[in-house]
Design an enzyme around this catalytic site. Sequence first.
Site, PDB file in Angstrom:
ATOM      1  N   CYS A 123      -6.688 -12.382 -21.057  1.00  0.00           N
ATOM      2  CA  CYS A 123      -8.373 -12.563 -21.012  1.00  0.00           C
ATOM      3  C   CYS A 123      -8.362 -13.896 -21.289  1.00  0.00           C
ATOM      4  O   CYS A 123      -9.216 -14.546 -21.017  1.00  0.00           O
ATOM      5  CB  CYS A 123      -8.824 -11.700 -21.999  1.00  0.00           C
ATOM      6  SG  CYS A 123      -8.393 -11.802 -23.784  1.00  0.00           S
ATOM      7  N   GLU A 169     -14.467  -7.336 -26.641  1.00  0.00           N
ATOM      8  CA  GLU A 169     -13.773  -8.393 -26.208  1.00  0.00           C
ATOM      9  C   GLU A 169     -13.261  -8.417 -24.730  1.00  0.00           C
ATOM     10  O   GLU A 169     -12.412  -7.629 -24.443  1.00  0.00           O
ATOM     11  CB  GLU A 169     -12.571  -8.959 -26.970  1.00  0.00           C
ATOM     12  CG  GLU A 169     -11.917 -10.415 -26.936  1.00  0.00           C
ATOM     13  CD  GLU A 169     -10.678 -10.372 -26.081  1.00  0.00           C
ATOM     14  OE1 GLU A 169     -10.845 -10.666 -24.676  1.00  0.00           O
ATOM     15  OE2 GLU A 169      -9.709  -9.795 -26.525  1.00  0.00           O
TER      16      GLU A 169
END
Length: 483
Positions: free
Chosen positions: A285, A251
């Site tokens: 993120c 990720e």
Amino acid sequence: MHTDFTKQYINGSWVSGSSSKTIENTNPYNGESLGTIASADANDLDRAYQSANDYQKTWDAHSPAEKQQYLHRLYDVMQNQKETIVEWLIKESGSSRLKAETEFNTASNIVFESTSFPNRVHGTTAPSNTPGKENYTFRSGKGVIGVIGPWNFPFHLAMRTIAPAVATGNTVVVKPASDTPATSGLLIAALFEEAGFPAGVIHVTAGRGSEIGDAFVTHEVPALLSFTGSTEVGTHIAELAAQNLKETALELGGNNAMVVLQDAEVKKAAKAAVFGSFLHQGQICLALNRVIIHDDIYDEFVEEFTRVAKTLKAGDPSDENVIVGPIINEEQVKNIEKLVQGTIDAGGKLQTEFEINGQVIPPVVLSEVTNDMPAAKDEVFGPVATLLRASSEDEAIRIANDSPYGLSGSVFTQDRYRGMQAARRINSGMVHVNDQSVNDEAHLPFGGEKQSGIGRFNGEWVLDEFTTEQWISVQAQDRPYPL
């Protein structure tokens, strides 16, 4: 519960690292020392991996009910230790109390969801084209999973791999982030220990990337490497893993965009965009990096967004009124400064003051930005929002997609069906209509497209990531062979 986070956790014991090098754990707001860790070396790493490997089959053979009991105890321990966890997130990662409690709750949800996983590791039966044959598939844990913890949402993002991995029959070795060695690893080991997990289930080796980083990936034991972090580091991990055909769950970065259509309610959209841009100083993120606004409401939106952003208090994250705390380290401060100044030099208009107070940067709002300017082109990972114009829905979506990243995104409109149709056109793993981009639910797929990663976390999707399937056939009657 063990609270001296200056040692390694290997095979159920707290031991000093064998390296001559150390990791200095400091508070990013005031520089206070939180402890000195003797770093792990390659021998420590090997002991951790071998211990995890030796115990994995035994752990996988535990009944679903036994695994569930351990996970329920872990959940209970977390609730009892909530304040300890929140305080460590505040002082180690620079989290505001709002962010730290949000992170704790999200991590609790994934552990609670994981309690259901032992009973969801299902096999199948299937017919055969061969007379008298019976076909079965069986699922089991992949083996040992190597977890490289991040520093931004360290507790949740490490636990997001660790809890499901353990629930599905794997053992884990964790390399925590050097900026947050406790909250992305050592504190988690202490919680597992307090919950009574067997010694071989979780191991934590805190070491410098220069000393054990590559070895953590290339070691022969781990079947899968899980990493949350930058696309650059993730790419390197994928390259190393590919050399030995190891699987990865990655990720990575996300230059996320919110599309604000001309019929959006400006005040609601602006408030959501401020939250998505500045929670945890934008060091997420999922954070909004770009807000793309229709020309018809652009000026009104800029004014409202800037007004709300200026109300956010920046400073000491231990102050409950502070929303924007410190940047994690000086290197990141310098990178943010470079991107902001480069955008101003390219024609972006600064709507706020641009101040740097130690490692604290109050919210920065840049308007009249285009997609090729530094702060819009690159993931800033700081408290910086760029506001871009679009003449139409089509242009807004083109701008949103004009990025190598595709993690999360947002669309604001009063027409919810239109919003869903627009969301489907955005090349991103996750898009939220009439909400901002920072969302994570334990039962829904989490992951990105393009350079934002490989694989999906959470729910049934992580079951697929962390288990392997074996086909067993049984020939129940004699089979003739043409020999």
